[in-house]
Design an enzyme around this catalytic site. Structure first.
Site, PDB file in Angstrom:
ATOM      1  N   MET A  86      -0.876  -3.195   6.750  1.00  0.00           N
ATOM      2  CA  MET A  86      -1.427  -4.042   6.150  1.00  0.00           C
ATOM      3  C   MET A  86      -3.126  -4.385   6.444  1.00  0.00           C
ATOM      4  O   MET A  86      -3.378  -5.433   6.128  1.00  0.00           O
ATOM      5  CB  MET A  86      -0.609  -5.314   6.192  1.00  0.00           C
ATOM      6  CG  MET A  86       0.593  -5.400   5.814  1.00  0.00           C
ATOM      7  SD  MET A  86       0.919  -4.438   4.170  1.00  0.00           S
ATOM      8  CE  MET A  86       0.773  -6.183   3.096  1.00  0.00           C
ATOM      9  N   HIS A 111       2.706   3.657  -1.588  1.00  0.00           N
ATOM     10  CA  HIS A 111       2.492   2.659  -2.381  1.00  0.00           C
ATOM     11  C   HIS A 111       3.793   2.459  -3.576  1.00  0.00           C
ATOM     12  O   HIS A 111       3.952   3.425  -4.193  1.00  0.00           O
ATOM     13  CB  HIS A 111       1.280   2.524  -2.936  1.00  0.00           C
ATOM     14  CG  HIS A 111       0.942   1.209  -3.682  1.00  0.00           C
ATOM     15  ND1 HIS A 111       0.734   0.164  -2.811  1.00  0.00           N
ATOM     16  CD2 HIS A 111       1.022   0.710  -4.935  1.00  0.00           C
ATOM     17  CE1 HIS A 111       0.480  -1.028  -3.725  1.00  0.00           C
ATOM     18  NE2 HIS A 111       0.810  -0.584  -5.006  1.00  0.00           N
TER      19      HIS A 111
HETATM   20  C1  GRF Z   1       6.788  -0.006   1.118  1.00  0.00           C
HETATM   21  O1  GRF Z   1       7.107  -0.693   0.096  1.00  0.00           O
HETATM   22  C2  GRF Z   1       5.268   0.434   1.355  1.00  0.00           C
HETATM   23  O2  GRF Z   1       5.306   1.395  -0.150  1.00  0.00           O
HETATM   24  C3  GRF Z   1       4.328  -0.166   1.427  1.00  0.00           C
HETATM   25  O3  GRF Z   1       4.704  -1.220   2.072  1.00  0.00           O
HETATM   26  C4  GRF Z   1       6.143  -1.252   2.263  1.00  0.00           C
HETATM   27  C5  GRF Z   1       6.660  -1.073   3.694  1.00  0.00           C
HETATM   28  O4  GRF Z   1       8.040  -1.126   3.830  1.00  0.00           O
HETATM   29  N1  GRF Z   1       2.847   0.299   1.747  1.00  0.00           N
HETATM   30  P1  GRF Z   1       8.589  -0.697   5.224  1.00  0.00           P
HETATM   31  O5  GRF Z   1       7.909  -1.272   6.372  1.00  0.00           O
HETATM   32  O6  GRF Z   1       8.349   0.957   5.243  1.00  0.00           O
HETATM   33  O7  GRF Z   1      10.135  -1.042   5.100  1.00  0.00           O
END
Ligand code: GRF
Length: 201
Positions: A86, A111
């Protein structure tokens, strides 16, 4: 190929990648990196027996990124796979990586939208709220922008009539795991193909 996964949260994509890597020859998930010490991805890394490192941002972004670069250098990382990381990656960080990899930064992101639609956060919720008929998942190289780099893969998810947000999100995540594992396989086989950005009809 030595790979580092960057994640800030749950880490379901990271887990799918860690499991897939064990089946593949030519790639190793060297470690999981998180900027959050409470991130669930750290628990997942432990159960997959993959080392995990946490560096929280205490001072400036530059200082944080320098610390991360040292970690990458110590492990001679070839590729970085962002999986729910993030933070924006700075142009300086990308430039530093390019210097290490003959002009290629080798950072990839996943994404949950058909980019360039719905960049940024909460894309699944936003697309659902708008009742977008066709959504999807994109995997792309990371550049300086927010979810703007060249596409490596993009697949559609059609919203079903009367579908709940939970069901839609589950299907989106399942597709993410499948697609990211395929990209990992392409890295292992040295066959990544970059596409140009194009909005899906
Ligand atoms: C996923 O939907 C990814 O595409 C986005 O953040 C989310 C992360 O999910 N960038 P996780 O932590 O892998 O379950």
């Amino acid at each position: 190929m030595k790979i580092a996964i960057f994640a800030s949260g749950s880490g379901s994509n990271a887990e799918a990648l860690m499991k897939k890597a064990k089946e593949l020859i030519g790639v190793k998930i060297e470690f999981v990196f998180s900027d959050k010490k409470e991130a669930f991805v750290l628990t997942r890394a432990k159960s997959c027996a993959v080392p995990a490192y946490v560096i929280e941002k205490k001072g400036t972004r530059e200082k944080h990124e320098q610390e991360i670069l040292h970690l990458l250098d110590d492990h001679k990382i070839d590729w970085i796979l962002l999986a729910g990381y993030m933070r924006m990656i700075s142009p300086t960080f990308l430039r530093e990586l390019k210097n290490r990899h003959e002009g290629r930064a080798q950072v990839i992101n996943i994404h949950p939208s058909l980019l360039p639609d719905y960049p940024g956060t909460d894309s699944i919720q936003k697309a659902y709220k708008d009742q977008v008929a066709v959504s999807g998942v994109s995997i792309h190289y990371v550049d300086e922008g927010m979810d703007t780099g060249p596409l490596l893969a993009q697949e559609k998810v059609v919203l079903q009539v009367g579908e709940t947000l939970e069901s839609f999100a589950t299907r989106m995540h399942a597709l993410e795991h499948q697609m990211y594992c395929k990209v990992l396989e392409q890295i292992a086989n040295q066959e990544l193909i970059t596409r140009t950005y194009k909005r899906k009809p």
